[in-house]
Design a protein around this motif. Structure first.
Motif, PDB file in Angstrom:
ATOM      1  N   ARG A 138     -16.072  -3.532 -42.888  1.00  0.00           N
ATOM      2  CA  ARG A 138     -17.401  -3.250 -42.434  1.00  0.00           C
ATOM      3  C   ARG A 138     -17.949  -4.638 -42.084  1.00  0.00           C
ATOM      4  NH1 ARG A 138     -18.801   1.229 -46.416  1.00  0.00           N
ATOM      5  NH2 ARG A 138     -18.642   2.793 -45.064  1.00  0.00           N
TER       6      ARG A 138
ATOM      7  N   VAL B  13     -16.726  -5.533 -38.389  1.00  0.00           N
ATOM      8  CA  VAL B  13     -17.073  -4.818 -37.531  1.00  0.00           C
ATOM      9  C   VAL B  13     -18.595  -5.243 -37.197  1.00  0.00           C
ATOM     10  CG1 VAL B  13     -18.514  -2.627 -36.911  1.00  0.00           C
ATOM     11  CG2 VAL B  13     -16.128  -2.503 -37.593  1.00  0.00           C
ATOM     12  N   ALA B  14     -19.530  -5.784 -38.205  1.00  0.00           N
ATOM     13  CA  ALA B  14     -20.685  -6.273 -38.135  1.00  0.00           C
ATOM     14  C   ALA B  14     -20.613  -7.508 -37.267  1.00  0.00           C
ATOM     15  CB  ALA B  14     -21.394  -6.539 -39.511  1.00  0.00           C
TER      16      ALA B  14
ATOM     17  N   ASP C 298      -0.146  10.105 -28.086  1.00  0.00           N
ATOM     18  CA  ASP C 298      -1.468   9.448 -27.955  1.00  0.00           C
ATOM     19  C   ASP C 298      -2.267   9.204 -29.179  1.00  0.00           C
ATOM     20  OD1 ASP C 298      -1.212   9.305 -25.199  1.00  0.00           O
ATOM     21  OD2 ASP C 298      -1.652  11.641 -25.286  1.00  0.00           O
ATOM     22  N   PRO C 299      -2.151  10.153 -30.255  1.00  0.00           N
ATOM     23  CA  PRO C 299      -2.771   9.534 -31.749  1.00  0.00           C
ATOM     24  C   PRO C 299      -1.902   8.643 -32.407  1.00  0.00           C
ATOM     25  CG  PRO C 299      -2.059  12.049 -31.379  1.00  0.00           C
ATOM     26  CD  PRO C 299      -2.027  11.548 -29.988  1.00  0.00           C
TER      27      PRO C 299
ATOM     28  N   GLU D 122      -2.560   5.034 -31.468  1.00  0.00           N
ATOM     29  CA  GLU D 122      -3.730   4.958 -32.177  1.00  0.00           C
ATOM     30  C   GLU D 122      -3.603   4.416 -33.455  1.00  0.00           C
ATOM     31  OE1 GLU D 122      -6.349   4.099 -29.968  1.00  0.00           O
ATOM     32  OE2 GLU D 122      -5.308   5.027 -28.497  1.00  0.00           O
TER      33      GLU D 122
ATOM     34  N   ARG E  28     -12.695   1.920 -45.859  1.00  0.00           N
ATOM     35  CA  ARG E  28     -12.639   2.544 -44.646  1.00  0.00           C
ATOM     36  C   ARG E  28     -11.685   3.705 -44.352  1.00  0.00           C
ATOM     37  NH1 ARG E  28     -13.396   5.043 -41.234  1.00  0.00           N
ATOM     38  NH2 ARG E  28     -14.673   4.636 -39.080  1.00  0.00           N
TER      39      ARG E  28
ATOM     40  N   PRO F 170      -8.974   6.166 -45.924  1.00  0.00           N
ATOM     41  CA  PRO F 170      -8.171   6.562 -47.117  1.00  0.00           C
ATOM     42  C   PRO F 170      -6.509   6.410 -46.880  1.00  0.00           C
ATOM     43  CG  PRO F 170      -9.224   8.517 -45.717  1.00  0.00           C
ATOM     44  CD  PRO F 170      -9.488   7.213 -45.049  1.00  0.00           C
TER      45      PRO F 170
ATOM     46  N   GLU G  68      -7.421  11.846 -38.764  1.00  0.00           N
ATOM     47  CA  GLU G  68      -8.546  12.170 -37.934  1.00  0.00           C
ATOM     48  C   GLU G  68      -9.376  10.658 -37.541  1.00  0.00           C
ATOM     49  OE1 GLU G  68     -10.726  14.716 -36.570  1.00  0.00           O
ATOM     50  OE2 GLU G  68      -8.764  15.555 -36.782  1.00  0.00           O
ATOM     51  N   ASP G  69      -9.334  10.114 -38.264  1.00  0.00           N
ATOM     52  CA  ASP G  69     -10.372   8.923 -38.091  1.00  0.00           C
ATOM     53  C   ASP G  69      -9.694   7.770 -37.460  1.00  0.00           C
ATOM     54  OD1 ASP G  69     -12.117   7.038 -38.288  1.00  0.00           O
ATOM     55  OD2 ASP G  69     -12.479   6.798 -40.291  1.00  0.00           O
ATOM     56  N   LYS G  70      -9.748   7.322 -36.429  1.00  0.00           N
ATOM     57  CA  LYS G  70      -9.056   6.498 -35.660  1.00  0.00           C
ATOM     58  C   LYS G  70      -9.731   5.075 -35.244  1.00  0.00           C
ATOM     59  CE  LYS G  70      -5.869   9.849 -33.882  1.00  0.00           C
ATOM     60  NZ  LYS G  70      -6.863  11.067 -34.209  1.00  0.00           N
ATOM     61  N   GLU G  71     -10.869   4.961 -35.976  1.00  0.00           N
ATOM     62  CA  GLU G  71     -11.817   3.769 -35.531  1.00  0.00           C
ATOM     63  C   GLU G  71     -11.259   2.533 -35.921  1.00  0.00           C
ATOM     64  OE1 GLU G  71     -15.691   5.136 -36.068  1.00  0.00           O
ATOM     65  OE2 GLU G  71     -16.451   3.362 -35.406  1.00  0.00           O
TER      66      GLU G  71
ATOM     67  N   GLY H 245     -13.362  -5.495 -30.932  1.00  0.00           N
ATOM     68  CA  GLY H 245     -14.596  -4.586 -30.881  1.00  0.00           C
ATOM     69  C   GLY H 245     -15.694  -5.483 -30.231  1.00  0.00           C
TER      70      GLY H 245
END
Lengths: 536, 409
Positions: free
Chosen positions: B45, B48-49, B275-276, B279, B326, B328, B338-341, B347
């Motif tokens: 976090r 990213v900030a 593709d996944p 990532e 962020r 699991p 699922e979450d690939k951020e 960024g």
């Protein structure tokens, strides 16, 4: 396949355009337009785009979720003391974005009872933002705007059915055909409709259009695709401005008549609105501010022929788009004893609806455009937010709270975020720009139409608006949530030579209370809290 | 000082094969003060900030104060490329370069290189035939991106031995341990590479082709044209970044697959998994572990610490992508996540310019290696690593295999 991009999250990285250039296009530097229903031969590329999105804002065959995927498991489960989750009856009135989203969240949270969605439109739920953009310009066919609908939602859909009344005591929704649908818990998500032209006879003229539903868009698209003459847009809010932008893209002459001092003044204030006005004129829009339409005139066949304006001129037009904002669909709640009126349906931060005495109800919830809720960051003023992102976020919170006991409920504390794409520029906003006394450009260049404007109220940051600078928005969101001092006085990249706050010239607000300052903490609905600081 | 040692350990070459357990230790202090007053940030976090914080400058500390670096050793100095610039210069230069690479003006450019990339991959794997051992780095992961970036830019592939040394001098300074000597080598290499590219640019001006260099020398748009100096810096950046990073992504990818034979088998059966998987790879074993040094333009309060104005900041992107707050079970390689951020490409405004090309190359590279190599296995695990802790990847990746499936002619 059905695609939804959460443009509230999109920051314009363009990775989807690289991966699937026939489905996703960049209009200008960062306004993303896309085909919500691409052909199956694009599937591989769309899935690649979805995987590659740096903010994971692309959803394929499902709806956007406000809660980050990785964290949703971390939330404590809803309580299930009364068996309601197993066998209760939930009725959702309003089968558009908020209603659909709420239905999906109810199932995700383990609600196994009966679920009924009532909607007065005959279509399956569809996505409205494309209607004034890629659909109207003809880039994407209208029928491609249907929202993903989960096969396993297991709900009863009563589409083309208008709710006409609500019996709170008997817990029944009355339908236009006389049927009564009983519920244990109810979600009101009836949203808004386009405000019609006030003169009924003139409004009935062939060529006088509004833009809200898929039928409206069909009619307007038809007229824009076939005609050649001047288009009159009445009202320069976001919808009117986007229509004007599409007209220019189609090379149609367009006149915009706006009662206020500039376009978007109602949402962004006169200072930033004036910049939007310059953009319109640069693109050849005949923009007339401080001007109203006094009469629409038809011929013998009832077709629109001319419009009279308050500046004394008469325009020959065959198409006029009435973009005078929205009317909330509260008519069916008349006499129900709820706090419903022209401003919407009052509810608490947990989406529970107030009754007419201001008492909170336990079984009636509201979400989406119609819900008014008190926001601590804005002195507990009741806000009704007609934003796509709000519909998604609030529906999620309403649904969670419908199946959760008191100790596990969430508060709707997210800051409003919205976007608009017009004249090749992506406008995004966070916070409430009209809750301001001053505004200042902190980054970028107004002349280049790439800048960040920060709004302040009584010495704290309350909103920010970006023109093609979306990547900075979340920084300003944190400033708002922390009640950071305004004007910001720190050094920044891209800072303009002169940083001078000017009066924001926003529309008059009701009442200014001597208030304390509240900050918002936490990242997701389950952990967000408002905390009082610096009591004054 | 005890609290500085953890980052020093991470930088120490002995920990190159596995920095991740040290990252877990590092994350206990989300914002760590390092020696010389620099700050190291390692949690998701917070990073990213900071990536979206306009109070942070990307201008190289020695360039602060404006103007291009002074000429050295009689060679003309070049201005920093956009990765080392701030808005508005950064935005303008990046837009000018993007004009010939991606949306809105050239949206199909990268996807249009699909056949070319496939062909290069096929040729490289064809050359494995007849043997049963190969160094994936030297014989595949390095030559592929070099060939691709040369074609895209319009740089003769046969000049690779010349710019290989210059590129090495560039990336050396991304190592937080790099000193002034490395900085001098970079400046010199920058100038030499600039001179080399200058000749190519002149040639393209006389006779434009469809490559990016031609686009940059002849292009004209709303933002005007790049100055020759900026053009050379930009081309140098793309040339260097275009192969020094993708080599790691491909090599790390093959290493990761060979360490997860179940996933490798699945990829063989389900080619769409690629593709996944890429990532997840960018999260799990990213090619770039640390952002180039940034500088605070103001006091920045973050995670209970104030980074003072003027302090240097290093963002440990790879540590953030293993942050259990962020993701699991972050140390598990799971392409179904699922979450690939992830932050594998950074960024904010400095998000990797070449990301789409890196994805395209890696997709065909890994898919084809998996499809065509019979029973591939690691010879040494862990493999020997390159020195650099920021651009981290194997120096060699020896693998054995039983045979090579012939490509359909």
């Amino acid at each position: 396949m059905r695609v939804v991009v959460d443009l509230t999250r999109c920051q314009g990285y363009g990775q989807c355009v690289f991966a699937a250039p026939e489905v996703f296009t960049m209009h200008g530097q960062e306004a993303l337009l896309y085909d919500p229903d691409p052909s199956d031969e694009q599937r591989e590329r769309v899935l690649r785009a979805k995987a590659a999105c740096p903010v994971q804002a692309i959803y394929v065959d499902r709806l956007a979720a406000h809660v980050g995927g990785g964290r949703s498991q971390a939330y404590p489960g809803a309580g299930d003391g009364d068996g309601f989750k197993r066998s209760g009856r939930v009725v959702i009135v309003g089968a558009s974005l908020a209603g659909l989203r709420a239905a999906m969240v109810l199932r995700r949270e383990g609600f196994a009872g009966s679920l009924t969605l009532i909607g007065d439109e005959t279509h399956e739920p569809y996505d409205r933002p494309p209607l004034s953009k890629q659909v109207l310009v003809g880039q994407v066919p209208l029928e491609n705007t249907l929202l993903p609908r989960l096969a396993d939602l297991d709900a009863e859909w009563l589409l083309g059915q208008r709710a006409t009344g609500l019996d709170v005591t008997g817990k029944r929704v009355h339908l236009a055909d006389g049927r009564q649908i009983g519920f244990d818990r109810l979600l009101i998500a009836t949203g808004v409709r386009a405000r019609p032209w006030p003169n009924e006879a003139e409004a009935a003229l062939d060529g006088v259009c509004v833009l809200r539903t898929i039928e409206d868009a069909t009619r307007l698209r038809q007229r824009l695709a076939t005609g050649a003459g001047r288009v009159l847009v009445i009202g320069a809010g976001f919808a009117g401005s986007e229509v004007a932008s599409v007209c220019r893209e189609l090379d149609r002459p367009v006149t915009v008549a706006e009662r206020g001092p500039s376009p978007l003044a109602g949402a962004l204030g006169k200072v930033i609105g004036a910049i939007a006005g310059e953009m319109q004129r640069e693109h050849g829009v005949d923009l007339r501010c401080g001007t109203t339409v006094t009469a629409l005139e038809g011929d013998a066949e009832g077709r629109l022929r001319a419009a009279r304006l308050s500046d004394g001129s008469t325009l020959e037009v065959e198409t006029a788009v009435v973009a005078l904002g929205a009317v909330r669909n509260v008519d069916w709640l008349e006499g129900a004893g709820l706090a419903a009126g022209v401003w919407g349906v009052g509810c608490d931060a947990g989406c529970r609806v107030f009754d007419i005495n201001g008492l909170v109800t336990d079984d009636i919830f509201a979400a989406g455009d119609i819900a008014r809720f008190p926001h601590p960051v804005y002195e507990y003023q009741f806000l009704a937010l007609e934003h796509w992102g709000n519909a998604v976020a609030q529906a999620e919170i309403a649904a969670h709270n419908m199946v959760s006991d008191q100790t596990r409920r969430w508060a709707h504390l997210s800051l409003p975020v919205f976007w608009s794409s017009q004249f090749g520029v992506n406008i995004k906003s966070v916070g409430v720009p009209t809750f301001a006394d001053e505004v200042m450009i902190t980054q970028g260049s107004v002349a280049e139409r790439r800048f960040v404007a920060v709004y302040g109220y009584r010495g704290r940051v309350t909103a920010a608006v970006t023109f093609d600078q979306a990547m900075w928005l979340e920084f300003y969101q944190r400033l708002i949530e922390r009640a950071a001092p305004f004007p910001p006085d720190f050094d920044m990249v891209g800072r303009p030579a002169v940083m001078e706050p000017v009066p924001a010239e926003v529309p008059q607000r009701i009442g200014v209370a001597q208030g304390a300052t509240v900050v918002v903490t936490g990242h997701d609905p389950g952990e967000r809290r408002a905390t009082l600081v610096r009591p004054q | 000082m005890a609290e500085t040692s953890i980052f020093d350990q991470i930088l120490d070459y002995s920990h190159r094969p596995d920095p991740y357990s040290l990252y877990a230790e590092l994350r206990k202090t989300p914002v760590l003060r390092w020696k010389d007053g620099g700050y190291v940030v390692s949690t998701y976090r917070e990073i990213v900030a900071l990536l979206h914080d306009p109070r942070i400058s990307s201008i190289r500390p020695e360039d602060v104060g404006g103007g291009p670096p002074s000429a050295e050793e009689g060679l003309p100095g070049l201005p920093p490329a956009f990765i080392r610039r701030d808005p508005p210069d950064h935005d303008r230069l990046r837009r000018l370069a993007m004009r010939h690479f991606g949306p809105p003006h050239s949206p199909g450019r990268v996807e249009g290189m699909r056949d070319e990339v496939t062909e290069i991959v096929t040729d490289l794997i064809d050359a494995f035939e007849g043997g049963n051992q190969v160094d994936i780095v030297d014989e595949f992961a390095y030559p592929l991106p070099v060939t691709v970036i040369c074609r895209l830019l319009g740089v003769p592939r046969e000049d690779e031995p010349r710019f290989r040394g210059w590129a090495a001098a560039f990336v050396e300074t991304l190592d937080p341990r790099a000193g002034e000597a490395a900085e001098r080598r970079r400046t010199a290499a920058h100038a030499e590479l600039g001179a080399y590219l200058n000749e190519l640019a002149d040639a393209r001006l006389r006779q434009p082709s469809d490559d990016l260099l031609s686009g940059l020398v002849t292009g004209d748009g709303a933002d005007g044209r790049m100055s020759r100096e900026d053009l050379l810096s930009t081309a140098a950046l793309l040339l260097v970044a275009g192969h020094e990073t993708t080599v790691n992504l491909i090599a790390n990818g093959m290493l990761t697959l060979l360490r997860h034979p179940d996933v490798l088998d699945r990829l063989r059966r389900e080619p769409d998994l690629i593709d996944p998987l890429i990532e997840e790879l960018l999260r799990y074993e990213p090619p770039v572990h640390m952002s180039p040094l940034r500088t605070a333009l103001a006091d920045i309060e973050i995670a209970g610490t104030t980074i003072p104005k003027g302090a240097h900041i290093t963002l440990i992107l790879a540590a953030a992508d293993r942050d259990p707050d962020r993701f699991p079970d972050p140390d598990r390689f799971d392409p179904d996540r699922e979450d690939k951020e992830h932050l594998g490409f950074g960024g904010g405004i400095h998000y990797c310019f070449g990301a789409p090309l890196a994805r395209l190359e890696t997709r065909f590279a890994l898919s084809e290696l998996v499809r065509r190599l019979e029973n591939p296995r690691l010879v040494t695990d862990p493999p020997p690593y390159r020195q650099n802790p920021a651009l981290r990847g194997p120096r060699h990746l020896l693998i054995e295999f039983d045979g090579v499936v012939r490509s359909p002619a």
